[in-house]
Design an enzyme around this catalytic site. Sequence first.
Site, PDB file in Angstrom:
ATOM      1  N   ASP A 141       5.700  19.736  32.392  1.00 56.10           N
ATOM      2  CA  ASP A 141       5.661  19.160  31.046  1.00 56.10           C
ATOM      3  C   ASP A 141       5.696  20.253  29.989  1.00 56.10           C
ATOM      4  OD1 ASP A 141       3.349  16.996  29.221  1.00 56.10           O
ATOM      5  OD2 ASP A 141       5.533  17.144  29.193  1.00 56.10           O
ATOM      6  N   LYS A 144      11.455  22.500  28.177  1.00 56.48           N
ATOM      7  CA  LYS A 144      12.364  21.717  29.026  1.00 56.48           C
ATOM      8  C   LYS A 144      13.398  22.611  29.716  1.00 56.48           C
ATOM      9  CE  LYS A 144       9.593  18.923  27.446  1.00 56.48           C
ATOM     10  NZ  LYS A 144       8.339  18.828  28.242  1.00 56.48           N
ATOM     11  N   ASP A 169       8.075  15.311  33.356  1.00 58.22           N
ATOM     12  CA  ASP A 169       8.089  14.488  32.149  1.00 58.22           C
ATOM     13  C   ASP A 169       9.352  14.789  31.331  1.00 58.22           C
ATOM     14  OD1 ASP A 169       6.060  14.153  29.145  1.00 58.22           O
ATOM     15  OD2 ASP A 169       7.209  12.663  30.266  1.00 58.22           O
ATOM     16  N   ASN A 170       9.756  13.855  30.471  1.00 58.46           N
ATOM     17  CA  ASN A 170      10.802  14.083  29.470  1.00 58.46           C
ATOM     18  C   ASN A 170      12.186  14.367  30.025  1.00 58.46           C
ATOM     19  OD1 ASN A 170       8.172  15.954  28.274  1.00 58.46           O
ATOM     20  ND2 ASN A 170       8.788  14.059  27.223  1.00 58.46           N
ATOM     21  N   GLU A 199       6.557   8.786  24.688  1.00 55.44           N
ATOM     22  CA  GLU A 199       5.182   8.430  24.307  1.00 55.44           C
ATOM     23  C   GLU A 199       5.104   7.841  22.897  1.00 55.44           C
ATOM     24  OE1 GLU A 199       6.061  11.340  25.671  1.00 55.44           O
ATOM     25  OE2 GLU A 199       5.490  13.051  24.463  1.00 55.44           O
TER      26      GLU A 199
HETATM   27  N1  LIG Z   1       2.872  28.020  30.421  1.00 54.32           N
HETATM   28  C1  LIG Z   1       3.996  27.792  29.711  1.00 54.32           C
HETATM   29  N2  LIG Z   1       5.105  28.501  29.971  1.00 54.32           N
HETATM   30  C2  LIG Z   1       6.212  28.298  29.219  1.00 54.32           C
HETATM   31  N3  LIG Z   1       6.268  27.457  28.167  1.00 54.32           N
HETATM   32  C3  LIG Z   1       5.163  26.767  27.865  1.00 54.32           C
HETATM   33  C4  LIG Z   1       4.020  26.870  28.623  1.00 54.32           C
HETATM   34  N4  LIG Z   1       3.069  26.069  28.079  1.00 54.32           N
HETATM   35  C5  LIG Z   1       3.644  25.463  27.027  1.00 54.32           C
HETATM   36  N5  LIG Z   1       4.869  25.905  26.861  1.00 54.32           N
HETATM   37  C6  LIG Z   1       5.671  25.663  25.715  1.00 54.32           C
HETATM   38  C7  LIG Z   1       6.059  24.255  25.396  1.00 54.32           C
HETATM   39  O1  LIG Z   1       5.019  23.305  25.579  1.00 54.32           O
HETATM   40  C8  LIG Z   1       5.288  22.025  25.057  1.00 54.32           C
HETATM   41  C9  LIG Z   1       6.408  21.396  25.875  1.00 54.32           C
HETATM   42  N6  LIG Z   1       6.536  19.932  25.635  1.00 54.32           N
HETATM   43  C10 LIG Z   1       7.441  19.485  24.754  1.00 54.32           C
HETATM   44  O2  LIG Z   1       8.110  20.263  24.094  1.00 54.32           O
HETATM   45  C11 LIG Z   1       7.581  18.004  24.542  1.00 54.32           C
HETATM   46  C12 LIG Z   1       8.302  17.542  23.436  1.00 54.32           C
HETATM   47  C13 LIG Z   1       8.446  16.162  23.192  1.00 54.32           C
HETATM   48  C14 LIG Z   1       9.219  15.688  22.027  1.00 54.32           C
HETATM   49  C15 LIG Z   1       9.145  16.362  20.807  1.00 54.32           C
HETATM   50  C16 LIG Z   1       9.862  15.897  19.718  1.00 54.32           C
HETATM   51  C17 LIG Z   1      10.672  14.760  19.833  1.00 54.32           C
HETATM   52  F1  LIG Z   1      11.350  14.308  18.753  1.00 54.32           F
HETATM   53  C18 LIG Z   1      10.756  14.077  21.034  1.00 54.32           C
HETATM   54  C19 LIG Z   1      10.028  14.545  22.137  1.00 54.32           C
HETATM   55  C20 LIG Z   1       7.831  15.236  24.055  1.00 54.32           C
HETATM   56  C21 LIG Z   1       7.122  15.693  25.154  1.00 54.32           C
HETATM   57  O3  LIG Z   1       6.516  14.828  26.003  1.00 54.32           O
HETATM   58  C22 LIG Z   1       6.995  17.067  25.410  1.00 54.32           C
HETATM   59  O4  LIG Z   1       6.298  17.445  26.533  1.00 54.32           O
HETATM   60 MG   LIG Z   2       5.997  15.751  27.828  1.00 49.57          MG
END
Ligand SMILES: Nc1ncnc2c1ncn2CCOCCNC(=O)c1cc(-c2ccc(F)cc2)cc(O)c1O
Ligand SMILES: [Mg+2]
Length: 214
Positions: A141, A144, A169-170, A199
């Site tokens: 999650d 992406k 997810d996603n 969500e």
């Molecule tokens: N340990 C690691 N190593 C590398 N990278 C890492 C990390 N830990 C975190 N990160 C960085 C990223 O973490 C957040 C990732 N999640 C999302 O970006 C996300 C975005 C939406 C979304 C947003 C806007 C819309 F319009 C529509 C959907 C919905 C979701 O359910 C999402 O999960």
């Molecule tokens: Mg997500």
Amino acid sequence: TQSTRPQRLLHAVQKNATRGDPRSVVKAIDNFCRQKEWAMNVGDEKGCILDSVVSEVNPVTVLELGTYCGYSTVRIASLLPPHAKLITLEFNPDYAKIARQVIAWAGLEDKIQLVEGPSGEWIPKMKEQFGVKTFDLVFLDHWKDRYLPDTKLLEDCGLLRKGSILLADNVICPGTPDYLEYVRNSPRYKSQYFKSHLEYTKVEDGLEKSVFLG
Ligand SMILES: Nc1ncnc2c1ncn2CCOCCNC(=O)c1cc(-c2ccc(F)cc2)cc(O)c1O
Ligand SMILES: [Mg+2]
């Protein structure tokens, strides 16, 4: 100074959830996100699919990539057997700070190890740092475009065994096309799509469950 959305989400938990009651923490976050401010938690609709996969797998070792505020961390850990462990990786220190407090409010610190840093750096250290052999369940999650490289890294580091489950997810929104193509076409995985919605919205999204065949 202005508060951040994760800080406001934490306050909603501390105000509306019962300490030591993980399900009330999950409910408080869902109510906050439905009534006040959208946030990128897996949410309740996809969360029920997550619950059913966790209950079916009954994992002893779980890896979560991308903690954010700890919603799915708490949701998963609340279903784990007593000796089971969940390691969750979060890149953003501000999110990690909030997630630690959400996890503490739920009373799940003993089951959860929150590690701060990029997945690409930490996955190769899992065995030596945390004494992990293989993961029974991985919940993807985070960024992406990291799903595919990190899946290959998990394979190369010998962290998956025959029957390990990847739950992503996603896969539709924001979307992980290269990951989907890989797990759906590789002979090393048996994949299944669970259609749902992004969500707290009516936008299509879904979870992809993939069994590693070894
Ligand atoms: N340990 C690691 N190593 C590398 N990278 C890492 C990390 N830990 C975190 N990160 C960085 C990223 O973490 C957040 C990732 N999640 C999302 O970006 C996300 C975005 C939406 C979304 C947003 C806007 C819309 F319009 C529509 C959907 C919905 C979701 O359910 C999402 O999960
Ligand atoms: Mg997500």
